[in-house]
Design a protein around this motif. Sequence first.
Motif, PDB file in Angstrom:
ATOM      1  N   VAL A  48      39.241  34.893  44.126  1.00  0.00           N
ATOM      2  CA  VAL A  48      38.709  36.120  44.718  1.00  0.00           C
ATOM      3  C   VAL A  48      37.702  36.786  43.791  1.00  0.00           C
ATOM      4  N   VAL A  49      36.886  37.664  44.394  1.00  0.00           N
ATOM      5  CA  VAL A  49      35.982  38.509  43.614  1.00  0.00           C
ATOM      6  C   VAL A  49      36.790  39.656  43.005  1.00  0.00           C
ATOM      7  N   LYS A  50      36.178  40.375  42.086  1.00  0.00           N
ATOM      8  CA  LYS A  50      36.893  41.392  41.315  1.00  0.00           C
ATOM      9  C   LYS A  50      37.526  42.465  42.198  1.00  0.00           C
ATOM     10  N   GLU A  51      36.848  42.817  43.309  1.00  0.00           N
ATOM     11  CA  GLU A  51      37.362  43.874  44.184  1.00  0.00           C
ATOM     12  C   GLU A  51      38.689  43.503  44.834  1.00  0.00           C
ATOM     13  N   LEU A  52      38.973  42.216  44.941  1.00  0.00           N
ATOM     14  CA  LEU A  52      40.210  41.776  45.595  1.00  0.00           C
ATOM     15  C   LEU A  52      41.312  41.402  44.606  1.00  0.00           C
ATOM     16  N   GLU A  53      40.994  41.364  43.324  1.00  0.00           N
ATOM     17  CA  GLU A  53      41.980  40.954  42.317  1.00  0.00           C
ATOM     18  C   GLU A  53      43.251  41.806  42.328  1.00  0.00           C
ATOM     19  N   PRO A  54      43.172  43.142  42.516  1.00  0.00           N
ATOM     20  CA  PRO A  54      44.410  43.942  42.496  1.00  0.00           C
ATOM     21  C   PRO A  54      45.424  43.550  43.567  1.00  0.00           C
ATOM     22  N   PHE A  55      44.972  42.873  44.609  1.00  0.00           N
ATOM     23  CA  PHE A  55      45.864  42.564  45.725  1.00  0.00           C
ATOM     24  C   PHE A  55      46.534  41.197  45.600  1.00  0.00           C
ATOM     25  N   LEU A  56      46.207  40.433  44.572  1.00  0.00           N
ATOM     26  CA  LEU A  56      46.788  39.109  44.408  1.00  0.00           C
ATOM     27  C   LEU A  56      48.304  39.200  44.207  1.00  0.00           C
ATOM     28  N   PRO A  57      49.041  38.178  44.626  1.00  0.00           N
ATOM     29  CA  PRO A  57      50.505  38.219  44.515  1.00  0.00           C
ATOM     30  C   PRO A  57      50.965  38.239  43.057  1.00  0.00           C
ATOM     31  N   VAL A  58      52.134  38.765  42.845  1.00  0.00           N
ATOM     32  CA  VAL A  58      52.749  38.807  41.519  1.00  0.00           C
ATOM     33  C   VAL A  58      53.907  37.805  41.483  1.00  0.00           C
ATOM     34  N   PRO A  59      54.330  37.399  40.268  1.00  0.00           N
ATOM     35  CA  PRO A  59      53.806  37.822  38.966  1.00  0.00           C
ATOM     36  C   PRO A  59      52.506  37.110  38.620  1.00  0.00           C
ATOM     37  N   ARG A  60      51.712  37.777  37.785  1.00  0.00           N
ATOM     38  CA  ARG A  60      50.470  37.206  37.284  1.00  0.00           C
ATOM     39  C   ARG A  60      50.687  36.771  35.834  1.00  0.00           C
ATOM     40  N   VAL A  61      50.068  35.673  35.469  1.00  0.00           N
ATOM     41  CA  VAL A  61      50.142  35.203  34.081  1.00  0.00           C
ATOM     42  C   VAL A  61      48.953  35.787  33.318  1.00  0.00           C
ATOM     43  N   GLU A  62      49.241  36.492  32.240  1.00  0.00           N
ATOM     44  CA  GLU A  62      48.191  37.070  31.408  1.00  0.00           C
ATOM     45  C   GLU A  62      48.384  36.625  29.960  1.00  0.00           C
ATOM     46  N   LYS A  63      47.309  36.670  29.223  1.00  0.00           N
ATOM     47  CA  LYS A  63      47.350  36.294  27.808  1.00  0.00           C
ATOM     48  C   LYS A  63      47.224  37.552  26.966  1.00  0.00           C
ATOM     49  N   LYS A  64      48.181  37.748  26.049  1.00  0.00           N
ATOM     50  CA  LYS A  64      48.196  38.936  25.204  1.00  0.00           C
ATOM     51  C   LYS A  64      48.593  38.536  23.790  1.00  0.00           C
ATOM     52  N   ASP A  65      47.660  38.728  22.873  1.00  0.00           N
ATOM     53  CA  ASP A  65      47.923  38.399  21.461  1.00  0.00           C
ATOM     54  C   ASP A  65      48.400  36.957  21.303  1.00  0.00           C
ATOM     55  N   ASP A  66      47.654  36.010  21.908  1.00  0.00           N
ATOM     56  CA  ASP A  66      47.964  34.577  21.810  1.00  0.00           C
ATOM     57  C   ASP A  66      49.305  34.200  22.427  1.00  0.00           C
ATOM     58  N   LYS A  67      49.843  35.077  23.261  1.00  0.00           N
ATOM     59  CA  LYS A  67      51.082  34.774  23.966  1.00  0.00           C
ATOM     60  C   LYS A  67      50.849  34.974  25.458  1.00  0.00           C
ATOM     61  N   PHE A  68      51.495  34.121  26.255  1.00  0.00           N
ATOM     62  CA  PHE A  68      51.343  34.190  27.703  1.00  0.00           C
ATOM     63  C   PHE A  68      52.542  34.915  28.302  1.00  0.00           C
ATOM     64  N   ILE A  69      52.255  35.925  29.113  1.00  0.00           N
ATOM     65  CA  ILE A  69      53.312  36.767  29.668  1.00  0.00           C
ATOM     66  C   ILE A  69      53.171  36.860  31.184  1.00  0.00           C
ATOM     67  N   LEU A  70      54.276  37.207  31.830  1.00  0.00           N
ATOM     68  CA  LEU A  70      54.289  37.429  33.274  1.00  0.00           C
ATOM     69  C   LEU A  70      54.236  38.928  33.546  1.00  0.00           C
ATOM     70  N   VAL A  71      53.296  39.326  34.413  1.00  0.00           N
ATOM     71  CA  VAL A  71      53.091  40.735  34.696  1.00  0.00           C
ATOM     72  C   VAL A  71      53.394  41.006  36.162  1.00  0.00           C
ATOM     73  N   ASP A  72      54.287  41.966  36.416  1.00  0.00           N
ATOM     74  CA  ASP A  72      54.653  42.345  37.779  1.00  0.00           C
ATOM     75  C   ASP A  72      54.106  43.710  38.177  1.00  0.00           C
ATOM     76  N   ASP A  73      53.642  44.474  37.212  1.00  0.00           N
ATOM     77  CA  ASP A  73      53.229  45.852  37.470  1.00  0.00           C
ATOM     78  C   ASP A  73      51.852  45.888  38.114  1.00  0.00           C
ATOM     79  N   ARG A  74      51.797  45.539  39.377  1.00  0.00           N
ATOM     80  CA  ARG A  74      50.557  45.582  40.161  1.00  0.00           C
ATOM     81  C   ARG A  74      50.856  46.309  41.471  1.00  0.00           C
ATOM     82  N   PRO A  75      50.676  47.617  41.538  1.00  0.00           N
ATOM     83  CA  PRO A  75      51.102  48.409  42.695  1.00  0.00           C
ATOM     84  C   PRO A  75      50.429  48.014  44.011  1.00  0.00           C
ATOM     85  N   ASP A  76      49.241  47.440  43.967  1.00  0.00           N
ATOM     86  CA  ASP A  76      48.538  47.074  45.205  1.00  0.00           C
ATOM     87  C   ASP A  76      48.738  45.615  45.589  1.00  0.00           C
ATOM     88  N   ALA A  77      49.548  44.880  44.798  1.00  0.00           N
ATOM     89  CA  ALA A  77      49.743  43.446  45.059  1.00  0.00           C
ATOM     90  C   ALA A  77      50.422  43.224  46.407  1.00  0.00           C
TER      91      ALA A  77
END
Length: 515
Positions: free
Chosen positions: A323-352
């Motif tokens: 998706v384009v950036k405008e639709l990213e907030p609506f993607l399903p959770v959990p999302r995999v993100e990279k933080k400080d060389d570690k991969f984490i699962l993020v559920d805090d997406r209110p518009d998902a």
Amino acid sequence: MEKTTDIASSGLSSSTNGQVCASGSASSSCTMAGTARSGLIFQEAFLWEKSREGRCAISLPKQDVETSLLDPELTGDAPELPQLSELDVVRHYTRLSQWNFGVDSGMYPLGSCTMKYNPKTNEVQAARPGFTGAHPLADEDLSQGCLELIYNLEQYLAEITGMDAVTLQPAAGAHGELAGMLAIHAYHAKKGHQRSKIIIPDTAHGTNPASATLCGYKSVNIQSGPDGILTPEAVEAVMDEETAGIMITNPNTLGLFEENIKQIAEIVHKKGGLVYGDGANMNAVMGIFKPGEIGIDVIHLNLHKTFSTPHGGGGPGSGPIAVVKELEPFLPVPRVEKKDDKFILVDDRPDAMGRMLTFHGHFGIMIRAYAYILSLGSKGLTDVSKLAVLNANYIKASLKEDLHLPYDRPCMHECVFTDKFQSDYGVTTLDMAKRIMDYGFHPPTVYFPLVVHGAIMIEPTESESKETIDQFIHALKAVVTEAKENPDILKSAPHLSKLSRLDEVSAARKPVLRG
């Protein structure tokens, strides 16, 4: 039990190398045409008929706990399962494998399905113990390798499509369509004005209207132009402020590239709509163009097609959306993100939109796609599309004098013919598809797309060599000759398969499910 056709009584003869020829046809053309030959066909009794009390194909380890019977009120009657020896089981599955046609057996010229060879290195990577032993409920610290693969694969697919974000959750193509439409639905809801309609061309994939309907949209069907592609005028005539957007398959189901896509996207965007791209045919355009750069807002991909894992038999598949950036907030959770060389699962997406699938998607297919992308690299993926298009156009040019070509223009990864020339002899598309099986080839897609009467859709993929494609072309030419000289052979085909032509109407109305 099963019935096989007596070749001698059906007016057929075998050439010296065992290929089936029509009586009276030139044996030389038949010799070049196919690879099939008549062989020993085992007839197997139903497993329940072979079952004998006390037989068991496995040896279970000695129990270290007491036996505890299940409550019959909860479980009901136990299922009737055949009791077989190990030898019975091995022979049963070996026979099934010999009866079936698989992508490792021969060419699948299935249009719109991209049934191409899956490199065995993909299977090796997917079978690595670190992946097969992983559990989706394991702690993030114990799942870094799996999460890294998901994260990296999303980045690669974003780069390939020219999009800003990707989710791998959807389980297959139609599921990806639904996820894409849910993102569009959530976008309009967030804007404060939900819309009621979606534009769907006649050359779109058949699941598109269903996906739109599940999101509450009414489909507005429009016809493609005389060249088999959409015209901006047709879209502009129906696009208004109540239309959520358009679902467009590109390349479309005629195997043609939608050349007006940028103009169409501008028309839709001008009225506040979004453009959904059906990416099931991405096999033709990887590395050639990026959907995100020509106005597509969301696109699904079929990892189990474009990225090599052959599908069929009910799955598994994988249908991620980009998706384009405008639709990213609506993607399903959990999302995999990279933080400080570690991969984490993020559920805090209110518009998902929530979850599309339990856990993170069909992980085994992701591994295979990841291996495919890493093995080929950017140039290799581009070459895949170039070869797929080259092969399809080679078939189109080679057969255009033998089969009717409704759109005589360069195609993409697949080409569409019809049975118009053969109808004078009472031969149909179905007859030719059945007959090609006697030459050792899986039939092509028939009667699709629906906008072409008597359609024969052929997709060779990039995997097949020129020698194999030439053999397929010769086989189809031989079938065309038979249609003219001896059409009865086609009408009773196939003759070399385990079963001859089935009564499809009776099979649908009175299915036999036993065995």
